[in-house]
Design a protein around this motif. Structure first.
Motif, mmCIF file in Angstrom:
data_model
loop_
_atom_site.group_PDB
_atom_site.id
_atom_site.type_symbol
_atom_site.label_atom_id
_atom_site.label_comp_id
_atom_site.label_asym_id
_atom_site.label_seq_id
_atom_site.Cartn_x
_atom_site.Cartn_y
_atom_site.Cartn_z
ATOM 1 N N UNK A 54 0.630 -1.348 0.070
ATOM 2 C CA UNK A 54 0.009 -0.192 0.004
ATOM 3 C C UNK A 54 1.002 1.769 -0.227
ATOM 4 N N UNK A 55 1.867 1.237 1.196
ATOM 5 C CA UNK A 55 2.927 2.639 0.884
ATOM 6 C C UNK A 55 3.142 2.662 -0.333
ATOM 7 N N UNK A 56 3.791 1.198 -1.147
ATOM 8 C CA UNK A 56 4.855 1.601 -2.985
ATOM 9 C C UNK A 56 3.653 1.945 -3.608
ATOM 10 N N UNK A 57 3.145 1.584 -3.247
ATOM 11 C CA UNK A 57 1.965 2.178 -4.595
ATOM 12 C C UNK A 57 1.420 4.194 -3.687
ATOM 13 N N UNK A 58 1.779 4.018 -2.749
ATOM 14 C CA UNK A 58 1.285 5.405 -2.707
ATOM 15 C C UNK A 58 2.551 6.066 -3.304
ATOM 16 N N UNK A 59 3.363 5.757 -2.992
ATOM 17 C CA UNK A 59 4.636 6.623 -3.039
ATOM 18 C C UNK A 59 4.830 6.472 -4.810
ATOM 19 N N UNK A 60 4.693 4.908 -5.128
ATOM 20 C CA UNK A 60 4.788 5.655 -6.714
ATOM 21 C C UNK A 60 4.111 6.126 -7.211
ATOM 22 N N UNK A 61 2.781 6.910 -6.997
ATOM 23 C CA UNK A 61 1.744 7.212 -7.301
ATOM 24 C C UNK A 61 1.806 8.351 -7.249
ATOM 25 N N UNK A 62 2.468 8.804 -5.817
ATOM 26 C CA UNK A 62 3.077 10.866 -5.732
ATOM 27 C C UNK A 62 3.633 11.280 -6.674
ATOM 28 N N UNK A 63 5.133 10.251 -6.769
ATOM 29 C CA UNK A 63 6.192 10.669 -7.294
ATOM 30 C C UNK A 63 5.220 10.758 -8.984
ATOM 31 N N UNK A 64 4.819 10.421 -9.066
ATOM 32 C CA UNK A 64 4.314 10.447 -10.640
ATOM 33 C C UNK A 64 3.284 10.729 -10.803
ATOM 34 N N UNK A 65 2.927 11.549 -10.226
ATOM 35 C CA UNK A 65 1.399 12.606 -10.268
ATOM 36 C C UNK A 65 0.557 11.560 -11.044
ATOM 37 N N UNK A 66 0.126 10.568 -10.860
ATOM 38 C CA UNK A 66 -0.914 9.711 -11.064
ATOM 39 C C UNK A 66 -1.162 8.456 -9.946
ATOM 40 N N UNK A 67 -2.627 7.884 -10.178
ATOM 41 C CA UNK A 67 -3.183 6.513 -9.717
ATOM 42 C C UNK A 67 -2.293 5.914 -10.358
ATOM 43 N N UNK A 68 -1.489 5.229 -9.988
ATOM 44 C CA UNK A 68 -0.497 4.153 -10.357
ATOM 45 C C UNK A 68 -0.520 2.747 -8.931
ATOM 46 N N UNK B 112 -8.734 -12.948 -9.351
ATOM 47 C CA UNK B 112 -7.668 -12.234 -7.778
ATOM 48 C C UNK B 112 -6.557 -11.807 -8.447
ATOM 49 N N UNK B 113 -5.968 -12.028 -9.914
ATOM 50 C CA UNK B 113 -4.777 -11.654 -9.734
ATOM 51 C C UNK B 113 -5.422 -9.912 -11.038
ATOM 52 N N UNK B 114 -6.180 -9.657 -10.811
ATOM 53 C CA UNK B 114 -6.410 -8.370 -11.711
ATOM 54 C C UNK B 114 -6.379 -7.267 -10.166
ATOM 55 N N UNK B 115 -7.085 -7.778 -9.274
ATOM 56 C CA UNK B 115 -6.911 -6.870 -8.061
ATOM 57 C C UNK B 115 -5.704 -6.602 -7.448
ATOM 58 N N UNK B 116 -5.518 -5.078 -6.916
ATOM 59 C CA UNK B 116 -4.625 -4.552 -6.404
ATOM 60 C C UNK B 116 -4.181 -5.647 -5.278
ATOM 61 N N UNK B 117 -2.432 -5.778 -5.106
ATOM 62 C CA UNK B 117 -1.721 -6.667 -4.182
ATOM 63 C C UNK B 117 -2.381 -6.172 -2.805
#
Length: 105
Positions: free
Chosen positions: A21-35, A74-79
């Motif tokens: 969750x933190x990894x996706x959040x920091x990646x989203x903040x760095x890219x200025x888009x939802x990842x 299941x594989x398409x859901x967020x980790x």
């Protein structure tokens, strides 16, 4: 013994879900888009051969219908969601019994 093992595995999965969750959040903040990283992509990044071997195993040995609607979903859901849900389930399965109030028969 089994309860403590289930609680331990549940807490490990919850911690891993929080890390993703933190990894996706920091990646989203760095890219200025939802990842959002889905479970299939994460599994493929960690060990692609096991993911490729899982499909024929499920389709031929377990049940053919299980791969397409269930495992693909299941594989398409967020980790972090998948790890969090499995962690909560294991933690609830491993919780201690509530003490009886009053007379136990």
């Amino acid at each position: 013994m089994i309860r403590s093992l289930l609680r331990f595995l549940g807490l490990v999965l919850l911690a891993a879900g929080f890390i993703f969750f933190i990894y996706d959040g920091t990646k989203s903040i760095a890219d200025h888009s939802l990842n959002i990283t889905n479970l299939g992509q994460t599994w493929s990044d960690i060990h692609q051969n096991s993911l490729l071997l899982l499909k024929p195993l499920i389709e031929k040995r377990v049940a053919g219908w299980l791969w397409n609607p269930v495992m693909q979903t299941v594989l398409a859901q967020p980790t972090w969601v998948v790890l969090g849900v499995f962690g909560m389930i294991l933690t609830m399965l491993g919780r201690k019994k509530k003490p009886l109030i009053g007379y136990g028969r």
